[in-house]
Enzyme design. Structure first.
Site, mmCIF file in Angstrom:
data_model
loop_
_atom_site.group_PDB
_atom_site.id
_atom_site.type_symbol
_atom_site.label_atom_id
_atom_site.label_comp_id
_atom_site.label_asym_id
_atom_site.label_seq_id
_atom_site.Cartn_x
_atom_site.Cartn_y
_atom_site.Cartn_z
ATOM 1 N N GLN A 1 41.774 -4.617 68.784
ATOM 2 C CA GLN A 1 43.137 -4.334 68.844
ATOM 3 C C GLN A 1 43.547 -4.363 70.385
ATOM 4 O O GLN A 1 42.582 -3.968 71.354
ATOM 5 C CB GLN A 1 43.602 -3.002 68.381
ATOM 6 C CG GLN A 1 45.334 -2.739 68.610
ATOM 7 C CD GLN A 1 45.815 -3.910 67.627
ATOM 8 O OE1 GLN A 1 45.389 -4.282 66.389
ATOM 9 N NE2 GLN A 1 46.977 -4.156 68.083
ATOM 10 N N LYS B 1 47.760 -2.493 59.418
ATOM 11 C CA LYS B 1 46.911 -3.406 59.115
ATOM 12 C C LYS B 1 45.927 -2.695 58.010
ATOM 13 O O LYS B 1 45.534 -3.550 57.084
ATOM 14 C CB LYS B 1 45.895 -4.067 60.264
ATOM 15 C CG LYS B 1 46.762 -4.845 61.328
ATOM 16 C CD LYS B 1 46.006 -5.224 62.534
ATOM 17 C CE LYS B 1 46.918 -5.941 63.467
ATOM 18 N NZ LYS B 1 46.511 -6.082 64.755
ATOM 19 N N ASP C 1 41.721 -12.856 64.041
ATOM 20 C CA ASP C 1 42.858 -12.831 64.688
ATOM 21 C C ASP C 1 43.004 -14.326 65.301
ATOM 22 O O ASP C 1 44.033 -14.866 65.671
ATOM 23 C CB ASP C 1 42.686 -11.998 66.129
ATOM 24 C CG ASP C 1 43.425 -10.718 65.779
ATOM 25 O OD1 ASP C 1 44.234 -10.811 65.169
ATOM 26 O OD2 ASP C 1 42.675 -9.684 66.529
#
Ligand code: NAP
Length: 290
Positions: A96, A52, A119
């Protein structure tokens, strides 16, 4: 059989994002900024976070990795999230997953400002997406849609079978493909661990598109799919040998498919690209650019 090349598609999307960002920066704006919180040490998470951060650089973004100890209390993590929510220099925030067992992931997701939830897991974004409204869409599901779009694979009036109903993959891709979206308007069957084996086979054998996200290597075998089916393999499984494989027995299934995603180089790349699209959108919203 044709390969749905996630790397090629992701590279093209990232190049497009990079061009837009460079225009904004030349116009005097700051770069988009993505913040990632990583709690504890978890080898797969380390590799996802690295990817990422690298991709955010290629997109012209700035990024920041905040490492927190495994022992952090849920309340302390929530306090860090509230600080980032208030920080106007951060456009997108990722916490995460997975988190250590003593932290409730839903409490953490609920605490992220929906405007920074790149997300797409916050109930506000998930709810809006479900209702067909503008929202950050869960990145893996959104990435799959972008990949189908890139290769002009129609979904309208097709029968899609999704195997696995997780909140991050199976559930959102089922909803998105059933919705009246550009990539949507499909008839979707969502299957899971309680789906009787015979029913699962009955469904997958007539499916135009099979999407599998169960986390079991070799779960999809050639007897489960019809000739010419499109196969989307979301699984990422590390074998004892160290080899990375998906949920599809690729060598055996691929010859029957019209299109299939490889692992690696398929959906994983698209997930990261979709996160970049969401981050760009969060930034554009902040600066009223759209
Ligand atoms: P998850 O949360 O573990 O969910 C797995 C789902 O599969 C559950 O809904 C489970 O049913 C279902 N399932 C398990 N065994 C089954 C069976 N025998 N028949 C039918 N359904 C079954 O998994 P996830 O987070 O969605 O991840 C799935 C895989 O995708 C993993 O390998 C993960 O590493 C990978 N992944 C890849 C990406 C990417 O970017 N490529 C992104 C996310 C995840 P129940 O709900 O009944 O338990």
């Amino acid at each position: 059989m044709n390969i749905l090349d996630g790397k090629k598609c992701a590279d093209s999307l990232i190049a497009e994002i990079g061009k837009k960002v460079s225009g904004y920066v030349q116009g005097g704006l700051r770069k988009p900024h993505m913040t990632i919180i990583l709690v504890g040490e978890h080898a797969p998470s380390e590799s996802y976070v690295k990817s990422k951060i690298t991709t955010s650089g290629l997109s012209g973004f700035e990024s920041e990795l905040i490492r927190l100890p495994e022992s952090i209390r849920e309340e302390e993590l929530l306090a860090r999230i509230r600080e980032i929510n208030e920080d106007h220099t951060t456009d997108g925030l990722i916490v995460q997953l997975p988190l250590p067992k003593h932290i409730n992931p839903q409490n953490i997701i609920n605490a992220i400002d929906p405007a920074k939830d790149i997300d797409g897991f916050h109930p506000t974004n998930f709810g809006k997406m479900t209702l067909g409204q503008k929202a950050f869409r869960p990145a893996t599901a959104y990435g799959i849609c972008k990949l189908l779009q890139y290769y002009s694979i129609p979904t309208k009036a097709k029968h899609v079978v999704v195997i696995g109903r997780s909140n991050i993959v199976g559930k959102p891709i089922s909803i998105m493909l059933a919705n009246d979206f550009d990539i949507g308007n499909a008839t979707v069957t969502l299957t899971h661990i309680e789906t009787p084996r015979e029913l699962l086979l009955e469904m997958t054998r007539v499916a135009d598109i099979v999407i599998v996200a169960v986390g079991i290597p070799g779960f999809v075998t050639p007897d489960m799919v019809k000739e010419g089916a499109v196969l989307i393999d979301v699984g990422i499984n590390r074998l004892e040998s160290g080899k990375l494989v998906g949920d599809v027995d690729f060598d055996a299934v691929a010859p029957k498919c019209s299109w299939i995603t490889p692992v690696p180089g398929g959906v994983g790349r698209m997930t990261v690209a979709a996160l970049m699209i969401n981050t760009l959108n969060a930034y554009q919203n902040n600066f009223n650019l759209v």
